[in-house]
Motif scaffolding. Structure first.
Motif, PDB file in Angstrom:
ATOM      1  N   GLU A  13      32.438  42.978  40.636  1.00  0.00           N
ATOM      2  CA  GLU A  13      31.521  42.931  39.714  1.00  0.00           C
ATOM      3  C   GLU A  13      30.132  43.606  40.188  1.00  0.00           C
ATOM      4  O   GLU A  13      29.044  43.918  39.466  1.00  0.00           O
ATOM      5  CB  GLU A  13      30.737  41.644  39.358  1.00  0.00           C
ATOM      6  CG  GLU A  13      30.506  40.864  40.788  1.00  0.00           C
ATOM      7  CD  GLU A  13      30.597  39.397  40.498  1.00  0.00           C
ATOM      8  OE1 GLU A  13      29.427  38.556  41.184  1.00  0.00           O
ATOM      9  OE2 GLU A  13      31.337  38.694  40.155  1.00  0.00           O
ATOM     10  N   THR A  14      30.215  44.307  41.313  1.00  0.00           N
ATOM     11  CA  THR A  14      29.271  45.106  41.880  1.00  0.00           C
ATOM     12  C   THR A  14      29.947  46.539  42.054  1.00  0.00           C
ATOM     13  O   THR A  14      31.203  46.442  42.346  1.00  0.00           O
ATOM     14  CB  THR A  14      28.669  44.555  43.044  1.00  0.00           C
ATOM     15  OG1 THR A  14      29.545  44.542  44.131  1.00  0.00           O
ATOM     16  CG2 THR A  14      27.851  43.319  42.881  1.00  0.00           C
ATOM     17  N   ALA A  15      29.341  47.421  42.331  1.00  0.00           N
ATOM     18  CA  ALA A  15      29.729  48.893  42.481  1.00  0.00           C
ATOM     19  C   ALA A  15      30.507  48.842  43.991  1.00  0.00           C
ATOM     20  O   ALA A  15      29.701  48.175  44.799  1.00  0.00           O
ATOM     21  CB  ALA A  15      28.829  50.094  42.664  1.00  0.00           C
ATOM     22  N   PRO A  16      31.713  48.886  44.148  1.00  0.00           N
ATOM     23  CA  PRO A  16      32.168  48.561  45.400  1.00  0.00           C
ATOM     24  C   PRO A  16      31.829  49.625  46.470  1.00  0.00           C
ATOM     25  O   PRO A  16      31.448  50.783  46.192  1.00  0.00           O
ATOM     26  CB  PRO A  16      33.721  48.719  45.407  1.00  0.00           C
ATOM     27  CG  PRO A  16      33.924  49.057  43.914  1.00  0.00           C
ATOM     28  CD  PRO A  16      32.850  49.079  43.137  1.00  0.00           C
ATOM     29  N   VAL A  17      31.759  49.106  47.775  1.00  0.00           N
ATOM     30  CA  VAL A  17      31.435  49.884  48.798  1.00  0.00           C
ATOM     31  C   VAL A  17      32.761  50.570  49.177  1.00  0.00           C
ATOM     32  O   VAL A  17      33.792  49.784  49.507  1.00  0.00           O
ATOM     33  CB  VAL A  17      31.055  49.239  49.997  1.00  0.00           C
ATOM     34  CG1 VAL A  17      30.639  49.926  51.290  1.00  0.00           C
ATOM     35  CG2 VAL A  17      29.665  48.632  49.769  1.00  0.00           C
ATOM     36  N   VAL A  18      33.008  51.709  49.266  1.00  0.00           N
ATOM     37  CA  VAL A  18      34.126  52.615  49.617  1.00  0.00           C
ATOM     38  C   VAL A  18      33.768  53.409  50.942  1.00  0.00           C
ATOM     39  O   VAL A  18      32.905  54.032  50.960  1.00  0.00           O
ATOM     40  CB  VAL A  18      34.866  53.217  48.582  1.00  0.00           C
ATOM     41  CG1 VAL A  18      35.359  52.367  47.437  1.00  0.00           C
ATOM     42  CG2 VAL A  18      33.908  54.439  47.787  1.00  0.00           C
TER      43      VAL A  18
END
Length: 181
Positions: free
Chosen positions: A25-30
């Motif tokens: 639901e949040t921009a994922p950390v990649v």
């Protein structure tokens, strides 16, 4: 509100980053960087971890962690597995020997699989039908690992949610069994 951790693992290209992006639901950390390994046909590859969040209907949150798939980063696998309540192993059925891939991950995470639930998600089975789901189930039965194996498309939110729901159902059963012990 409680927080839990689920680990996504599997080979490079199996869809760990994509799965987390599908449900976070949040921009994922990649931690993707340009791929320099000519044996892998993809532009970017994960070198650290992926991270996303999913809130359940009851307000509890699941922290979604994805491992790097390349064996040279395997030292991170056990670090990322610490405190996970469950694991999803993603298998890319288009690889040369996907059963060997599954065996490698079962071996690498054996100590965790003895105590936490796991779901096996097999991708690209529609275009690469062999091995089939039954063959994976047979491999798991030979290892006495009664783990669910399903055909998934990690680009589809519903498929990723299904794997998470399957994990949560296993966890609930385990908790009920402990309560009756």
């Amino acid at each position: 509100m409680r927080e839990y951790k689920i680990l996504f693992t599997g080979t490079t290209g199996a869809g760990k980053t994509t799965a987390i992006k599908a449900v976070s639901e949040t921009a994922p950390v990649v931690t993707d960087v340009a791929n320099t390994d000519s044996s892998i046909v993809k532009k970017q590859t994960t070198v650290g971890l992926d991270f996303g969040l999913l809130t359940l209907d009851n307000g509890d949150r699941i922290r979604l962690f994805g491992t790097p798939g390349q064996g040279r980063f395997s030292f991170l696998w056990s670090i990322l597995a610490v405190n996970a309540i469950g694991m999803i192993i993603l298998i890319d059925n288009s690889r040369p020997d996907p059963r060997a891939d599954l065996k490698m991950y079962l071996d690498a995470f054996a100590k965790y699989l003895a105590s936490i639930p796991c779901v096996i998600g097999v991708g690209r089975i529609d275009t690469n039908p062999h091995p089939n789901i039954d063959e994976y189930a047979d491999l798991l039965a030979l290892r006495n690992l009664p783990l669910p194996v399903i055909d998934v498309d990690v680009r589809q939110r519903e498929d990723v949610i299904l794997m998470i729901d399957m994990l949560l159902a296993q966890i609930e059963v385990n908790m009920m069994e402990l309560g009756n012990a």
